[in-house]
Design an enzyme around this catalytic site. Structure first.
Site, mmCIF file in Angstrom:
data_model
loop_
_atom_site.group_PDB
_atom_site.id
_atom_site.type_symbol
_atom_site.label_atom_id
_atom_site.label_comp_id
_atom_site.label_asym_id
_atom_site.label_seq_id
_atom_site.Cartn_x
_atom_site.Cartn_y
_atom_site.Cartn_z
ATOM 1 N N SER A 13 -7.822 -4.115 -23.746
ATOM 2 C CA SER A 13 -7.053 -3.459 -24.811
ATOM 3 C C SER A 13 -7.368 -1.964 -24.878
ATOM 4 C CB SER A 13 -7.290 -4.137 -26.161
ATOM 5 O OG SER A 13 -8.588 -3.897 -26.632
ATOM 6 N N LEU A 84 -18.807 -4.767 -17.348
ATOM 7 C CA LEU A 84 -20.080 -5.433 -17.604
ATOM 8 C C LEU A 84 -21.124 -5.319 -16.488
ATOM 9 C CD1 LEU A 84 -18.799 -8.573 -19.527
ATOM 10 C CD2 LEU A 84 -19.779 -6.461 -20.435
ATOM 11 N N LEU A 86 -23.860 -3.355 -14.216
ATOM 12 C CA LEU A 86 -24.679 -2.147 -14.360
ATOM 13 C C LEU A 86 -24.247 -1.134 -13.292
ATOM 14 C CD1 LEU A 86 -27.152 -0.825 -15.791
ATOM 15 C CD2 LEU A 86 -28.547 -1.754 -13.944
ATOM 16 N N ILE A 87 -24.147 0.118 -13.705
ATOM 17 C CA ILE A 87 -23.759 1.174 -12.763
ATOM 18 C C ILE A 87 -25.013 1.610 -12.001
ATOM 19 C CG2 ILE A 87 -22.701 3.468 -12.580
ATOM 20 C CD1 ILE A 87 -20.781 1.386 -13.726
ATOM 21 N N ASN A 101 -18.814 5.811 -21.457
ATOM 22 C CA ASN A 101 -18.758 4.397 -21.840
ATOM 23 C C ASN A 101 -18.475 4.295 -23.336
ATOM 24 O OD1 ASN A 101 -19.066 1.555 -21.555
ATOM 25 N ND2 ASN A 101 -21.148 1.696 -22.393
ATOM 26 N N HIS A 103 -19.206 1.719 -26.646
ATOM 27 C CA HIS A 103 -20.041 0.594 -27.057
ATOM 28 C C HIS A 103 -19.694 0.225 -28.499
ATOM 29 C CE1 HIS A 103 -23.528 -2.036 -26.805
ATOM 30 N NE2 HIS A 103 -23.722 -1.731 -28.078
ATOM 31 N N ASP A 144 -26.722 1.832 -22.220
ATOM 32 C CA ASP A 144 -26.442 2.387 -23.560
ATOM 33 C C ASP A 144 -27.377 3.510 -24.009
ATOM 34 O OD1 ASP A 144 -24.537 0.366 -23.668
ATOM 35 O OD2 ASP A 144 -25.923 -1.038 -24.605
ATOM 36 N N GLU A 173 -12.100 1.936 -31.807
ATOM 37 C CA GLU A 173 -12.138 2.248 -30.376
ATOM 38 C C GLU A 173 -10.763 2.719 -29.915
ATOM 39 O OE1 GLU A 173 -13.938 -0.747 -27.917
ATOM 40 O OE2 GLU A 173 -15.396 -1.267 -29.437
HETATM 41 C C1 GRF Z 1 -14.954 -3.195 -26.457
HETATM 42 O O1 GRF Z 1 -15.421 -3.688 -27.669
HETATM 43 C C2 GRF Z 1 -15.926 -2.182 -25.910
HETATM 44 O O2 GRF Z 1 -16.634 -1.493 -26.885
HETATM 45 C C3 GRF Z 1 -16.878 -3.019 -25.127
HETATM 46 O O3 GRF Z 1 -16.089 -4.033 -24.563
HETATM 47 C C4 GRF Z 1 -14.939 -4.262 -25.375
HETATM 48 C C5 GRF Z 1 -13.747 -4.174 -24.471
HETATM 49 O O4 GRF Z 1 -12.594 -4.636 -25.070
HETATM 50 N N1 GRF Z 1 -17.661 -2.205 -24.217
HETATM 51 P P1 GRF Z 1 -11.212 -4.524 -24.289
HETATM 52 O O5 GRF Z 1 -11.370 -5.229 -22.955
HETATM 53 O O6 GRF Z 1 -10.909 -3.080 -24.115
HETATM 54 O O7 GRF Z 1 -10.209 -5.216 -25.164
#
Ligand code: GRF
Length: 190
Positions: A13, A84, A86-87, A101, A103, A144, A173
């Site tokens: 999203s 998800l 790790l870089i 990133n 979070h 993070d 976000e």
């Molecule tokens: C978000 O809450 C973001 O903060 C986290 O992963 C989620 C991703 O959601 N790192 P989406 O895939 O963008 O819907």
């Protein structure tokens, strides 16, 4: 033109919000979408916007093949949106100060290893926090912990369950990530 790559593992999203924001943008273009999950929602986002997408594995992060994809597409900035893996250090060095990133908490609270997605919101709920929010930060070798670029918070209601907390944070976000990316890139390149 500044080219950005979005890396995402999940629903996508945020990727959708970012692609929508930068469609027809004068100097920033989403040029590549990278995922590590063959069924990730973000693949649908890529095809909707006609953006090339690549499915990669952990191995590709380390063997230079992902870097090669980014170089071939002249990628300047990497935007993590729910990615998800790790870089790796080599990658962080190559894109120093050019990986952002997002979070879903007010870092440094509720960050670090294992703190992602619903785990974050469940921990916030258990601790009866009165506020939560989101953080946009630079990426370094530790989960993070890179420099914070932007944060926004939301008030939590006593009745909010983890699902409602997640909804409130995700709204923030979508509202702020694209704009923050734009401001950061423009300050960096100008
Ligand atoms: C978000 O809450 C973001 O903060 C986290 O992963 C989620 C991703 O959601 N790192 P989406 O895939 O963008 O819907």
């Amino acid at each position: 033109m500044v080219n950005i790559a979005i890396f995402a593992s999940g629903g996508g999203s945020n990727a959708l919000a970012i692609c929508t924001y930068f469609e027809n943008h004068p100097n920033i273009k989403v040029s590549v979408i990278i995922t590590n999950k063959p069924n990730a929602g973000v693949i649908g986002v890529a095809s909707k916007f006609n953006i090339p997408s690549y499915i990669i594995g952990k191995k590709n992060m380390e063997d230079g093949s992902l870097i090669a994809i980014l170089e071939n597409n002249k990628i300047d900035f990497v935007i993590l949106a729910g990615f998800l893996l790790l870089i790796p250090t080599m990658f962080v060095r190559q894109f120093e100060n050019r990986i952002l990133n997002i979070h879903p908490s007010l870092l440094p609270a509720y960050g670090g290893y294992g703190m992602y997605g619903h785990f974050v919101h469940e921990a916030v709920y258990k601790n009866k926090e009165k506020i939560s929010g989101m953080t946009i930060h630079l990426v370094n070798e530790k989960y993070d912990e890179g420099r914070i670029i932007f944060q926004a918070e939301c008030a939590l209601d006593v009745h909010d369950k983890p699902e409602q907390i997640a909804e409130k944070v995700l709204k923030l976000e979508h509202k702020y990530y694209s704009q923050t990316i734009e401001n950061y890139i423009n300050s960096f390149v100008s």
